[in-house]
Each structure stands twice: as structure tokens, then as C-alpha cells.
Scaffold this motif. Structure first.
Motif, short mmCIF file in Angstrom:
data_model
loop_
_atom_site.label_atom_id
_atom_site.label_comp_id
_atom_site.label_asym_id
_atom_site.label_seq_id
_atom_site.Cartn_x
_atom_site.Cartn_y
_atom_site.Cartn_z
N ASN A 103 -39.42 -36.84 6.78
CA ASN A 103 -38.97 -35.13 6.76
C ASN A 103 -38.54 -34.77 8.12
OD1 ASN A 103 -39.67 -33.11 4.27
ND2 ASN A 103 -41.20 -34.82 4.08
N VAL A 104 -39.15 -35.27 9.19
CA VAL A 104 -38.54 -34.60 10.47
C VAL A 104 -37.42 -35.35 10.94
CG1 VAL A 104 -39.43 -34.61 12.83
CG2 VAL A 104 -41.15 -34.07 11.33
N MET A 105 -37.06 -36.54 10.37
CA MET A 105 -35.87 -37.31 10.84
C MET A 105 -34.55 -36.80 9.94
SD MET A 105 -36.61 -41.41 11.26
CE MET A 105 -37.14 -41.68 9.62
N LEU A 106 -34.96 -35.93 9.04
CA LEU A 106 -33.77 -35.36 7.98
C LEU A 106 -32.58 -34.63 9.03
CD1 LEU A 106 -35.56 -34.18 4.81
CD2 LEU A 106 -34.03 -36.31 5.17
N PRO A 107 -32.97 -33.70 9.86
CA PRO A 107 -31.78 -33.18 10.82
C PRO A 107 -31.09 -34.07 11.57
CG PRO A 107 -34.00 -31.85 10.83
CD PRO A 107 -34.18 -33.42 10.28
N LEU A 108 -31.62 -35.29 11.83
CA LEU A 108 -31.06 -36.07 12.74
C LEU A 108 -29.70 -36.97 12.15
CD1 LEU A 108 -34.08 -37.76 14.49
CD2 LEU A 108 -32.49 -35.88 15.25
N TYR A 109 -29.70 -37.02 10.86
CA TYR A 109 -28.63 -37.83 10.01
C TYR A 109 -27.31 -37.23 10.28
CZ TYR A 109 -32.33 -40.73 8.30
OH TYR A 109 -33.33 -41.73 8.22
N PRO A 110 -27.32 -35.71 10.02
CA PRO A 110 -25.84 -35.29 9.96
C PRO A 110 -25.06 -35.22 11.51
CG PRO A 110 -27.39 -33.87 8.98
CD PRO A 110 -28.08 -34.95 9.48
N ILE A 111 -25.86 -35.52 12.41
CA ILE A 111 -25.27 -35.49 13.61
C ILE A 111 -25.46 -37.09 14.39
CG2 ILE A 111 -25.94 -33.31 14.50
CD1 ILE A 111 -28.31 -34.42 16.00
N LYS A 112 -25.78 -37.93 13.16
CA LYS A 112 -25.65 -39.50 13.73
C LYS A 112 -26.23 -39.76 14.86
CE LYS A 112 -21.45 -40.03 11.28
NZ LYS A 112 -19.94 -40.48 11.41
N ALA A 113 -27.65 -38.93 15.14
CA ALA A 113 -28.45 -39.19 16.24
C ALA A 113 -28.75 -40.60 16.34
CB ALA A 113 -29.55 -38.48 16.37
N LYS B 232 -36.06 -42.45 14.76
CA LYS B 232 -37.84 -42.67 14.70
C LYS B 232 -38.38 -42.11 15.68
CE LYS B 232 -41.49 -45.70 13.14
NZ LYS B 232 -41.62 -47.12 12.59
N LYS B 233 -37.92 -42.69 17.10
CA LYS B 233 -38.56 -42.25 18.16
C LYS B 233 -38.40 -40.87 18.54
CE LYS B 233 -37.98 -43.24 23.18
NZ LYS B 233 -37.15 -43.90 24.28
N LYS B 234 -37.47 -40.10 18.14
CA LYS B 234 -37.41 -38.76 18.28
C LYS B 234 -38.14 -37.92 17.39
CE LYS B 234 -32.35 -38.80 19.79
NZ LYS B 234 -32.37 -38.14 20.77
N ALA B 235 -38.44 -38.29 16.06
CA ALA B 235 -39.07 -37.88 15.07
C ALA B 235 -40.65 -38.05 15.68
CB ALA B 235 -38.85 -38.10 13.80
N LEU B 236 -41.07 -38.81 16.10
CA LEU B 236 -42.24 -39.41 16.41
C LEU B 236 -42.72 -38.49 17.88
CD1 LEU B 236 -42.68 -43.07 16.17
CD2 LEU B 236 -43.99 -41.34 14.68
N ALA B 237 -41.96 -38.06 18.53
CA ALA B 237 -41.90 -37.37 19.65
C ALA B 237 -42.23 -36.02 19.42
CB ALA B 237 -40.78 -37.28 20.67
N ALA B 238 -41.51 -35.29 18.15
CA ALA B 238 -41.74 -34.14 17.68
C ALA B 238 -42.82 -33.71 17.13
CB ALA B 238 -40.45 -33.74 16.80
N LEU B 239 -43.15 -34.87 16.14
CA LEU B 239 -44.71 -34.76 15.47
C LEU B 239 -45.78 -34.92 16.54
CD1 LEU B 239 -43.81 -37.07 12.67
CD2 LEU B 239 -44.67 -34.91 12.61
N LYS B 240 -45.58 -35.41 17.77
CA LYS B 240 -46.66 -35.50 18.68
C LYS B 240 -46.94 -34.40 19.60
CE LYS B 240 -47.89 -37.96 23.05
NZ LYS B 240 -47.67 -39.24 23.80
N LYS B 241 -45.61 -33.56 19.64
CA LYS B 241 -45.63 -32.31 20.29
C LYS B 241 -46.35 -31.37 19.26
CE LYS B 241 -42.67 -29.12 22.81
NZ LYS B 241 -41.11 -28.97 23.32
N MET B 242 -46.29 -31.49 18.23
CA MET B 242 -47.10 -30.61 17.30
C MET B 242 -48.55 -30.93 17.12
SD MET B 242 -45.18 -28.14 16.29
CE MET B 242 -44.44 -28.27 17.96
N GLY B 243 -48.90 -32.26 17.67
CA GLY B 243 -50.31 -32.57 17.56
C GLY B 243 -50.29 -33.36 16.26
N ILE B 244 -49.59 -33.82 15.55
CA ILE B 244 -49.84 -34.46 14.16
C ILE B 244 -49.06 -35.95 14.23
CG2 ILE B 244 -50.29 -32.43 12.89
CD1 ILE B 244 -47.57 -32.55 12.05
#
Length: 222
Positions: free
Chosen positions: A104-114, A118-130
Motif C-alpha cells: 500500500n505504501v509503495m503505490l504512490p512511488l509507481y507513477p513517478i517511477k521512483a 521498497k526501501k522508501k516504503a519501509l522508511a515511511a513505515l518505520k517513521k510511523m512506528g509500524i
């Protein structure tokens, strides 16, 4: 800066069911502000948020976002600009229930071809403590956990603006307080945060309150 000038939004113009959702709204929100938009159901607050997010078009007026004339921006370019600069936390989470939190967290990364999705999404989840819930399907998560996933999805592109539509509406008071602390932290990091809410208690925790009724701004409080 978010700079709305005389924005009017009319649904079904020139038809028997024509409805003016926003009526000549002028509003400026500076970088780094923490704002609440309040009002009764049908007042126009969610329409306002969707226009700010470039998810809905306005009928009349002008909108400058960070100095960019949004009305003159082609749809494709506007979508890319939104993906890079705006994080949107939708009402009732709006997650794909059979996807994992990570997916779910990775979804916004596809349109901009980031790269390194996975690394970015895991970092965002870590920031949220989950981060520990990354491989869990979101249908198996609690309300508070789902909201944290939704916020992680909104911040994964490191946008400067975070918009949230009733982010605590379906949460108990304890979980709502935890989610508000997340938004406060994001604001402390320099993000512009705008929350639509019907809860006065939530609104009072924001630095500025903008009240809407019948499509018009009727009161502002700092």
C-alpha cells in the motif's frame, strides 16, 4: 504556499441539480502552517481539500501552488506535481485491504517511477512506528494501524504538503490522540499540514482554524 483566489466550484452547472460547493473562496496557507478546516457535513470542506490536492478542478478563480498557476497546468503534469509535492490521507484510510502495508505504501512511488521503492516504503513505515507490520495484510490491522499506514503512504514521497480528510473520524479518542501527535511531528519537521475535521477538539490542536459554511469561509482563528 497555497494561494486560492476567488475559487468557486459548481457541480452540474446549468442543470436542474446544479450545486455550488465552494463560493468565491480566497485563502492563503503559508509554508509550515498547521491548519484545521471545520464545518458541517456538506459545507464544502472536503471539496476545498480536494481542490488544494489537485484531485478536483474548480469552476472559477485562480490557484497558485508554490507560485505555480495550477489552472494552466496540463492534467498529466499536475498529477506528477501532486505525486511529488502533496501527500493525501483519505477518509476511512482508503487502503487496498488484500495488499500488505508495504504494498500500500509503495503505490504512490509507481507513477513517478521512483527507485528503491521498497526501501522508501519501509522508511515511511518505520517513521510511523509500524515497520514490523510491513508484510501484514491491511485488513488484519487495527484502525490506528491502518491510519498509520495511510499516513506512511502519504509521506513516502517526502512531500512538503500533507492533507488529511477526517483522519481521526473513525478512531477512538486514545488512538486519535496518537494520530494527532504524528501530524504535529510532521508539522514540526516543516511540513504544511491541513486537516479537515468536524471535531472541535481536534481543530483546537492546530495552529489555525478555518470554518466553512455553505461553501464560504465564515471564520478564521489563529
Amino acid at each position: 504556499m497555497i494561494d486560492l483566489r476567488n475559487i468557486t466550484k459548481v457541480y452540474n452547472p446549468k442543470k436542474h441539480n446544479e450545486f455550488t460547493a465552494l463560493d468565491d473562496v480566497t485563502l492563503k496557507i503559508s509554508d509550515g502552517e498547521f491548519c484545521a478546516v471545520i464545518g458541517k457535513s456538506g459545507s464544502g470542506k472536503s471539496t476545498l481539500l480536494h481542490i488544494i490536492a489537485l484531485l478536483d478542478k474548480f469552476t472559477f478563480g485562480d490557484y497558485f501552488l508554490n507560485g505555480k498557476d495550477v489552472a494552466k497546468t496540463p492534467e498529466g503534469a499536475a498529477a506528477k506535481y501532486r505525486a511529488k509535492n502533496i501527500g493525501f490521507v483519505k477518509q476511512d484510510f482508503a487502503l487496498i485491504e488484500d495488499y500488505t502495508a508495504l504494498d500500500n505504501v509503495m503505490l504512490p512511488l509507481y507513477p513517478i517511477k521512483a527507485k528503491d521503492k521498497k526501501k522508501k516504503a519501509l522508511a515511511a513505515l518505520k517513521k510511523m512506528g509500524i515497520e514490523r507490520l510491513s508484510e501484514k495484510e491491511t485488513r488484519k490491522l487495527s484502525g490506528g494501524e491502518k491510519q498509520r499506514v495511510a499516513i506512511a503512504r502519504a509521506i513516502v514521497n517526502e512531500p512538503s504538503i500533507i492533507l488529511a480528510d477526517e483522519p481521526t473520524g473513525s478512531l477512538d479518542s486514545k488512538t486519535a490522540a496518537e494520530i494527532m501527535s504524528v501530524f504535529k511531528q510532521l508539522n514540526a519537521e516543516g511540513k504544511t499540514v491541513v486537516i479537515v475535521t468536524h471535531d472541535q477538539g481536534i481543530a483546537q490542536q492546530c495552529g489555525r482554524i478555518i470554518e466553512i459554511a455553505d461553501g464560504k469561509i465564515i471564520r478564521e482563528q489563529n
